[in-house]
Motif scaffolding. Structure first.
Motif, PDB file in Angstrom:
ATOM      1  N   THR A  81       0.828  -1.210   0.000  1.00  0.00           N
ATOM      2  CA  THR A  81       0.000   0.000   0.000  1.00  0.00           C
ATOM      3  C   THR A  81       0.858   1.253   0.000  1.00  0.00           C
ATOM      4  O   THR A  81       0.590   2.202  -0.733  1.00  0.00           O
ATOM      5  N   VAL A  82       1.903   1.256   0.841  1.00  0.00           N
ATOM      6  CA  VAL A  82       2.743   2.455   0.933  1.00  0.00           C
ATOM      7  C   VAL A  82       3.457   2.702  -0.390  1.00  0.00           C
ATOM      8  O   VAL A  82       3.489   3.823  -0.896  1.00  0.00           O
ATOM      9  N   LEU A 101       9.004   9.219  -7.510  1.00  0.00           N
ATOM     10  CA  LEU A 101      10.009  10.284  -7.424  1.00  0.00           C
ATOM     11  C   LEU A 101      10.305  10.601  -5.962  1.00  0.00           C
ATOM     12  O   LEU A 101      11.461  10.778  -5.558  1.00  0.00           O
ATOM     13  N   LEU A 102       9.240  10.648  -5.146  1.00  0.00           N
ATOM     14  CA  LEU A 102       9.405  10.928  -3.721  1.00  0.00           C
ATOM     15  C   LEU A 102      10.198   9.802  -3.051  1.00  0.00           C
ATOM     16  O   LEU A 102      11.073  10.059  -2.210  1.00  0.00           O
ATOM     17  N   ARG A 109       2.586   1.692  -3.385  1.00  0.00           N
ATOM     18  CA  ARG A 109       1.665   2.070  -4.447  1.00  0.00           C
ATOM     19  C   ARG A 109       0.977   3.399  -4.180  1.00  0.00           C
ATOM     20  O   ARG A 109       0.407   3.990  -5.089  1.00  0.00           O
ATOM     21  N   GLY A 110       1.021   3.874  -2.933  1.00  0.00           N
ATOM     22  CA  GLY A 110       0.298   5.096  -2.596  1.00  0.00           C
ATOM     23  C   GLY A 110       1.130   6.354  -2.637  1.00  0.00           C
ATOM     24  O   GLY A 110       0.598   7.440  -2.441  1.00  0.00           O
ATOM     25  N   THR A 111       2.436   6.223  -2.853  1.00  0.00           N
ATOM     26  CA  THR A 111       3.278   7.430  -2.888  1.00  0.00           C
ATOM     27  C   THR A 111       4.020   7.481  -4.222  1.00  0.00           C
ATOM     28  O   THR A 111       4.308   6.442  -4.807  1.00  0.00           O
ATOM     29  N   PRO A 112       4.333   8.697  -4.697  1.00  0.00           N
ATOM     30  CA  PRO A 112       5.009   8.801  -5.999  1.00  0.00           C
ATOM     31  C   PRO A 112       6.423   8.219  -5.933  1.00  0.00           C
ATOM     32  O   PRO A 112       7.105   8.350  -4.917  1.00  0.00           O
ATOM     33  N   GLY A 172      17.578  11.277   1.870  1.00  0.00           N
ATOM     34  CA  GLY A 172      17.353  10.930   3.267  1.00  0.00           C
ATOM     35  C   GLY A 172      18.436  10.013   3.803  1.00  0.00           C
ATOM     36  O   GLY A 172      19.182  10.381   4.713  1.00  0.00           O
ATOM     37  N   LEU A 173      18.563   8.807   3.213  1.00  0.00           N
ATOM     38  CA  LEU A 173      19.598   7.882   3.672  1.00  0.00           C
ATOM     39  C   LEU A 173      20.974   8.469   3.441  1.00  0.00           C
ATOM     40  O   LEU A 173      21.874   8.340   4.273  1.00  0.00           O
ATOM     41  N   TYR A 224       4.396  -3.162  -6.598  1.00  0.00           N
ATOM     42  CA  TYR A 224       3.309  -3.346  -7.560  1.00  0.00           C
ATOM     43  C   TYR A 224       3.123  -4.819  -7.884  1.00  0.00           C
ATOM     44  O   TYR A 224       2.000  -5.313  -7.993  1.00  0.00           O
ATOM     45  N   TRP A 278      13.879  10.163  -3.936  1.00  0.00           N
ATOM     46  CA  TRP A 278      14.526  11.265  -3.221  1.00  0.00           C
ATOM     47  C   TRP A 278      14.651  10.950  -1.736  1.00  0.00           C
ATOM     48  O   TRP A 278      15.622  11.329  -1.092  1.00  0.00           O
ATOM     49  N   LEU A 279      13.626  10.269  -1.177  1.00  0.00           N
ATOM     50  CA  LEU A 279      13.703   9.899   0.238  1.00  0.00           C
ATOM     51  C   LEU A 279      14.910   9.007   0.473  1.00  0.00           C
ATOM     52  O   LEU A 279      15.694   9.228   1.412  1.00  0.00           O
TER      53      LEU A 279
END
Lengths: 238, 259
Positions: B87-88, B95-96, B90-93, B104-105, B142, B99-100
């Protein structure tokens, strides 16, 4: 960490929410524009002449095979070029195009290709007797589309359209690459000026996820509404 | 024969003629003089795009099998995390997600001395491990959903027959369950792989020089707007066409009743 996300200026929460609003505006507009193209495209593919059908096949194939990022760039430049040429020809000079309008135009054309396929499948799933009955009563094509075809195909189209809406909300993130101020771009700005990358990207992810989950339940309701009057499959099976 | 005849309808001949004229016009009226200079870089870019596509789909698919299995038949303590992961993702772009992981890492790791001193550090400072990780997780998210449906759709009788023959559980999975699940999932997998191809240009935003990044560089260096983009679209069209053809061959390997 909480201060960074607070809504008033030292925090960046307000910027993120504004970005989310822009994203939703673009997604909404693009989804609507895509639906219009899709309805026209589906009717053209089903009832149009051979030339129109082939042209539409080229449109859907190309749009679905080329990455959205590339299409966004091409359509963005083509759109601004055409608009400027048109306004110069009419003697107005160059025009500035707002990010929201450009995003809707670009993503709408991408969505239109997918919507064409979804709606074509849905229209084909409607029992042909219903449309034949409407035609037999001499209903004009537009009235038939409004009264018979669209209501009857809704239950078949909603799951595909729900998917398309989710794709639309996620595709708005791609506009960040072209520099529109939507959620992902705002997040990147906030993250790079505070160096708190993890916090902001996670927050934006949570916002996107919220939109996805909310839309899921909204679409479940719409589907239940579109299926009203139809016997439930689950009840029929038991 | 009928396929050839379908191309020779009068209106199609006219359209093919118009298309050929358009291609000729593009070839002569637009600027292509930059191609020789950038051709080696472009070939390298195409190779890198295909490498990314192949590596991430293979790794992502290997990850999707346990994800799908956990969701289809696993106990709740395996099924719930798998469902949340899908779900996570498939629910977020995407690209994000990229970049995360990268920013982030990438900003988190240098704070820990034991990571900086480890043998992996030279790799963790480059961009491609993050790109491969992000694309792999996305494909797995997916495909986990697709494989869940595919595992659940294998007929019960098949598995019961294998059990009746006393087949060990792993052999049953390898010989009966997995092949049939993959067979049902193949058409969807083909579509998803084209989607994965369309996702690869996103890694250009974290400074990986694949074909999209090459086209961007041409545009920056020469100020030519359309030509590199058009050629880029053609490159993706060709790769997507080859993918579709390959998957059709794979699907045709197992005959379907009634065709």
């Amino acid at each position: 960490m909480i201060e960074l996300l607070s809504l008033s200026p030292p925090g960046w929460g307000g910027n993120l929410l504004r970005g989310l609003l822009h994203s939703l505006e673009i997604a909404f507009g693009a989804f609507g524009f895509g639906l219009l193209i899709g309805l026209g495209g589906a009717c053209g593919k089903l009832y149009g002449g051979p030339v129109l059908r082939d042209l539409l096949a080229v449109y859907t194939t190309v749009v679905r095979a080329v990455p959205e990022l590339v299409l966004i760039l091409i359509l963005y430049y083509v759109g601004t070029d055409l608009l400027n040429k048109a306004s110069e020809a009419m003697g107005y000079g160059r025009v500035e195009i707002s990010g929201v309008a450009a995003g809707i135009w670009v993503l709408g054309i991408v969505q239109g290709a997918y919507a064409t396929e979804v709606l074509r499948g849905a229209i084909k799933a409607v029992p042909s007797g219903q449309m034949e009955a409407a035609r037999a009563y001499g209903m004009p094509p537009f009235l038939m589309l409004r009264r018979v075809t669209i209501p009857a195909m809704m239950p078949f189209a909603i799951p595909g359209l729900a998917n398309l809406w989710l794709i639309a909300t996620k595709d708005t993130a791609l506009l960040a690459v072209v520099g529109f101020n939507e959620l992902t771009q705002e997040t990147r700005q906030a993250a790079s000026s505070t160096r708190a990358y993890f916090t902001f990207f996670l927050a934006a992810g949570a916002l996107y996820l919220m939109v996805t989950l909310l839309s899921g339940s909204v679409f479940a309701r719409i589907e239940a509404w579109a299926r009203r009057g139809q016997p439930s499959l689950r009840k029929a099976a038991t | 024969m009928t396929a050839l005849r379908a191309w020779l309808l009068p209106h199609r001949i006219v359209m093919i003629g118009l298309f050929a004229a358009l291609v000729l016009w593009c070839a002569f009226a637009l600027r292509w003089d930059w191609i020789p200079k950038y051709a080696p870089l472009a070939l390298e870019g195409i190779w890198r795009t295909i490498w990314l596509l192949v590596v991430t789909t293979v790794l992502g698919f290997l990850l999707a099998i346990p994800l799908g299995l956990a969701q289809a038949v696993g106990p709740w303590y395996l099924a719930t995390p798998a469902r949340v992961f899908c779900t996570v993702i498939r629910g977020t772009p995407l690209l994000l997600q990229i970049w995360l992981l990268y920013y982030g890492l990438g900003s988190l790791f240098p704070q820990y001395p034991w990571i900086r001193e480890s043998e992996l550090w030279p790799y963790l400072r480059q961009a491609w491990p993050y790109a491969v990780l992000a694309l792999t997780l996305s494909y797995a998210g997916y495909e986990g959903e697709v494989m869940r449906g595919a595992f659940a759709s294998v007929a019960r009788g098949q598995i019961e027959a294998a059990q009746a023959f006393g087949m060990p559980r792993f052999t049953m999975f390898r010989r009966i369950w997995l092949p049939q699940a993959i067979q049902t999932a193949l058409p969807t997998l083909g579509g998803e792989t084209v989607l994965q191809l369309k996702a690869t240009p996103l890694v250009a935003t974290i400074a990986i020089v694949e074909i999209y990044a090459v086209a961007s560089r041409v545009r920056q260096d020469t100020f030519i707007v359309y030509e590199p983009l058009l050629l880029l679209a053609v490159v993706y069209l060709v790769i997507a066409g080859l993918l579709a053809l390959g998957f059709r061959k794979l699907e045709a390997r197992v005959p379907v009743k009634g065709h």
